[in-house]
Design a protein around this motif. Structure first.
Motif, short mmCIF file in Angstrom:
data_model
loop_
_atom_site.label_atom_id
_atom_site.label_comp_id
_atom_site.label_asym_id
_atom_site.label_seq_id
_atom_site.Cartn_x
_atom_site.Cartn_y
_atom_site.Cartn_z
N PHE A 183 3.72 -6.67 10.60
CA PHE A 183 3.59 -5.27 10.22
C PHE A 183 4.56 -4.87 9.11
O PHE A 183 4.56 -3.72 8.68
N GLY A 184 5.38 -5.77 8.64
CA GLY A 184 6.39 -5.44 7.65
C GLY A 184 5.93 -5.57 6.22
O GLY A 184 6.71 -5.36 5.29
N LYS A 185 4.65 -5.94 6.03
CA LYS A 185 4.11 -6.03 4.67
C LYS A 185 3.28 -4.78 4.39
O LYS A 185 3.81 -3.69 4.31
N ALA A 186 1.96 -4.94 4.26
CA ALA A 186 1.11 -3.81 3.88
C ALA A 186 1.10 -2.69 4.91
O ALA A 186 0.87 -1.53 4.57
N ILE A 187 1.37 -3.00 6.18
CA ILE A 187 1.36 -1.97 7.22
C ILE A 187 2.58 -1.07 7.10
O ILE A 187 2.61 0.06 7.60
N GLY A 188 3.63 -1.53 6.42
CA GLY A 188 4.77 -0.69 6.10
C GLY A 188 5.68 -0.36 7.26
O GLY A 188 6.42 0.62 7.22
N SER A 189 5.65 -1.18 8.33
CA SER A 189 6.46 -0.88 9.51
C SER A 189 7.26 -2.11 9.89
O SER A 189 7.80 -2.78 9.03
N LEU B 290 0.80 -1.22 0.00
CA LEU B 290 0.00 0.00 0.00
C LEU B 290 0.84 1.28 0.00
O LEU B 290 0.29 2.38 0.04
N GLY B 291 2.15 1.13 -0.02
CA GLY B 291 3.02 2.30 0.01
C GLY B 291 3.11 2.96 1.37
O GLY B 291 3.59 4.10 1.49
N PHE B 292 2.70 2.25 2.43
CA PHE B 292 2.70 2.85 3.77
C PHE B 292 4.12 3.12 4.27
O PHE B 292 4.32 4.02 5.09
N ALA B 293 5.11 2.34 3.82
CA ALA B 293 6.48 2.55 4.28
C ALA B 293 7.01 3.92 3.87
O ALA B 293 7.92 4.45 4.49
N LYS B 294 6.42 4.48 2.80
CA LYS B 294 6.87 5.78 2.30
C LYS B 294 5.80 6.86 2.48
O LYS B 294 5.93 7.96 1.94
N ASN B 295 4.75 6.55 3.21
CA ASN B 295 3.62 7.46 3.35
C ASN B 295 3.96 8.63 4.27
O ASN B 295 4.26 8.45 5.45
N GLU B 296 3.90 9.84 3.75
CA GLU B 296 4.31 11.02 4.51
C GLU B 296 3.33 11.35 5.64
O GLU B 296 3.74 11.85 6.70
N THR B 297 2.05 11.06 5.44
CA THR B 297 1.07 11.30 6.50
C THR B 297 1.35 10.42 7.70
O THR B 297 1.33 10.88 8.86
N ILE B 298 1.62 9.15 7.46
CA ILE B 298 1.95 8.23 8.55
C ILE B 298 3.23 8.67 9.25
O ILE B 298 3.32 8.66 10.49
N PHE B 299 4.21 9.08 8.47
CA PHE B 299 5.48 9.56 9.02
C PHE B 299 5.25 10.75 9.96
O PHE B 299 5.76 10.80 11.08
N PRO C 17 11.43 -0.13 19.89
CA PRO C 17 11.55 1.27 20.33
C PRO C 17 10.20 1.98 20.20
O PRO C 17 9.38 1.61 19.37
N PRO C 18 9.97 3.01 21.01
CA PRO C 18 8.69 3.74 20.95
C PRO C 18 8.35 4.22 19.54
O PRO C 18 7.18 4.16 19.13
N HIS C 19 9.35 4.66 18.78
CA HIS C 19 9.08 5.14 17.42
C HIS C 19 8.46 4.04 16.56
O HIS C 19 7.53 4.30 15.78
N GLY C 20 8.97 2.81 16.68
CA GLY C 20 8.44 1.71 15.89
C GLY C 20 7.00 1.40 16.23
O GLY C 20 6.17 1.15 15.34
N VAL C 21 6.67 1.40 17.52
CA VAL C 21 5.30 1.13 17.95
C VAL C 21 4.38 2.27 17.52
O VAL C 21 3.26 2.05 17.06
N ALA C 22 4.87 3.51 17.65
CA ALA C 22 4.08 4.67 17.22
C ALA C 22 3.79 4.61 15.72
O ALA C 22 2.70 5.01 15.27
N THR C 23 4.75 4.13 14.94
CA THR C 23 4.54 4.00 13.50
C THR C 23 3.41 3.01 13.21
O THR C 23 2.57 3.26 12.33
N CYS C 24 3.37 1.91 13.93
CA CYS C 24 2.30 0.92 13.74
C CYS C 24 0.94 1.51 14.10
O CYS C 24 -0.06 1.26 13.41
N ILE C 25 0.89 2.27 15.18
CA ILE C 25 -0.37 2.93 15.57
C ILE C 25 -0.83 3.88 14.46
O ILE C 25 -1.99 3.86 14.06
N ALA C 26 0.10 4.69 13.96
CA ALA C 26 -0.24 5.64 12.90
C ALA C 26 -0.67 4.93 11.63
O ALA C 26 -1.61 5.37 10.94
N ALA C 27 0.00 3.81 11.29
CA ALA C 27 -0.33 3.08 10.07
C ALA C 27 -1.72 2.46 10.17
O ALA C 27 -2.50 2.50 9.20
N TYR C 28 -2.03 1.86 11.30
CA TYR C 28 -3.36 1.25 11.47
C TYR C 28 -4.45 2.33 11.48
O TYR C 28 -5.55 2.13 10.93
#
Length: 386
Positions: free
Chosen positions: A235-241, A39-48, A270-281
């Motif tokens: 989370f390393g597939k479509a979730i992009g994290s 889904l391009g979530f790994a590069k999604n600026e909104t999620i970032f 790390p907190p950043h990784g978990v926060a990324t998953c929250i933002a992606a979901y």
């Protein structure tokens, strides 16, 4: 430096001899038909952006978890993520692990006990096989996606080992298989396991984000989520994290917290990784429909082009984002992959032992951000090179 033992040197020489030696590659500017970022979530600026905003909102400035989750590493974002995951996936409880590999070895090494039996699809992921190998339970594989083969294998095994009221039977499959992109008849598998009292575990790594009305995965799309013992989502597939979750009962979660060694003895995310998953979901729930629709449209277009170019005979049947073109022999599949690379397309060759000998393939991963022109051109080139 001390040299590598002779036996290990020979194993590398064998890989070189059959043209199957692996090397670490670099990210490239090629057109992406190889990553799991469906889904391009790994590069999604909104999620970032939302990830960093949430860290500020919760006044979190740590770079690392500082310890395992049972010591000092269970920061507050874990609770937020696990509650979100349990609600989104309609599960009683969710337990986050550092990776899909950690989740699979943590589950299968801890849950099946001595005297229990595990039956697993012959194409099951390597991380599940490794976890099963660490278990004290006996294990048997059954023919790919074949419920009748599973029934026959269980019947034969029970005749050989006898019945035991305390013996648990675990059945393991995937909702979307990572090398072929094909799917089992989960309704039939779930129905049979429920009738017989078997415990079904389904790895949904390649289904979440792609299948279901909101990307919940294949089991929820079929309304079967309450009929399986456990689901494993990465989370390393479509979730992009990065990371993974095991979904199941509250008792299962409590058991894993106490006995899953890959959770107990690993420093937390790390907190950043978990926060990324929250933002992606959150993005998947609230804004991700456009990306999902583009992905589904691209999958449909890819299959149309296969038919137009008469390439269907080379490809496995798949309605998912993974489309595999079987090209027998390491030399040929690597040659075609290199030719596509020279034309600007990143399509990876998959070799044994990841797939059986004679099943070497090009694995096309379709994304929401691939254009129709890119899909058409890469398949035109493939038809020429085949």
């Amino acid at each position: 430096m001390i040299t590598l033992p002779h036996k290990l040197q020979q194993k590398l020489k064998d890989r070189i001899a059959d043209n199957s030696l692996r090397r670490l590659g670099q990210t490239t500017g090629l057109v992406d038909f190889s990553s799991n970022d469906y889904l391009g979530f790994a590069k999604n600026e909104t999620i970032f952006s939302k990830t960093f905003q949430s860290l500020l909102n919760y006044n979190i400035a740590e770079n690392g978890a500082t310890g395992s989750r049972l010591l000092s590493g269970n920061h507050q974002l874990y609770t937020i993520l696990e509650q979100k995951l349990a609600a989104f996936h309609e599960a009683d409880a969710a337990l986050v692990f550092n990776s899909g590999y950690d989740a699979n070895i943590g589950f299968f090494s801890a849950v099946p006990q001595r005297g229990d039996v595990i039956f697993y699809d012959e194409h099951i992921h390597a991380s599940i096989r490794d976890g099963i190998g660490m278990s004290h339970a006996k294990s048997y594989k059954f023919s790919h996606n074949d419920l009748y083969a599973l029934k026959a294998k269980i019947e034969t095994t029970q005749k050989d080992t006898g019945s035991d009221a305390h013996k648990e039977v675990y059945v393991v499959t995937e909702s979307v298989f990572s090398m072929d992109g094909d799917m089992p008849d989960l309704k039939s598998f779930t129905g049979h396991c429920n009738e017989q009292g078997y415990r079904l575990i389904v790895d949904e790594a390649h289904a979440v984000g792609v299948l279901g009305k909101r990307g919940e995965g294949y089991l929820q799309a079929l309304k079967l989520q309450e009929k399986v013992f456990a689901r494993i989502v990465t989370f390393g597939k479509a979730i992009g994290s990065h990371g993974a979750v095991i979904l199941g009962s509250t008792d299962l979660k409590e058991y894993l917290v106490n006995f899953s060694r890959s959770l107990i003895y690993s420093t937390g995310l790390p907190p950043h990784g978990v926060a990324t998953c929250i933002a992606a979901y959150t993005y998947l729930e609230e804004e991700g429909q456009a990306e999902r629709q583009r992905l589904l449209d691209n999958i449909g277009y890819f299959k149309q082009q296969l038919k137009r170019l008469k390439l269907e005979k080379y490809f496995s049947r798949s309605g998912a984002a993974i489309q595999s073109c079987v090209i027998t022999s390491n030399d040929k599949v690597k040659t075609v992959s290199e030719k596509l690379k020279d034309k600007g397309f990143d399509v990876k060759a998959i070799l044994p032992p990841t797939v059986p000998e004679g099943q070497e393939r090009l694995r096309f991963c379709i994304h929401s951000y691939n254009s129709k022109e890119e899909i058409g051109l890469v398949l035109e080139l493939l038809s020429r090179y085949l």
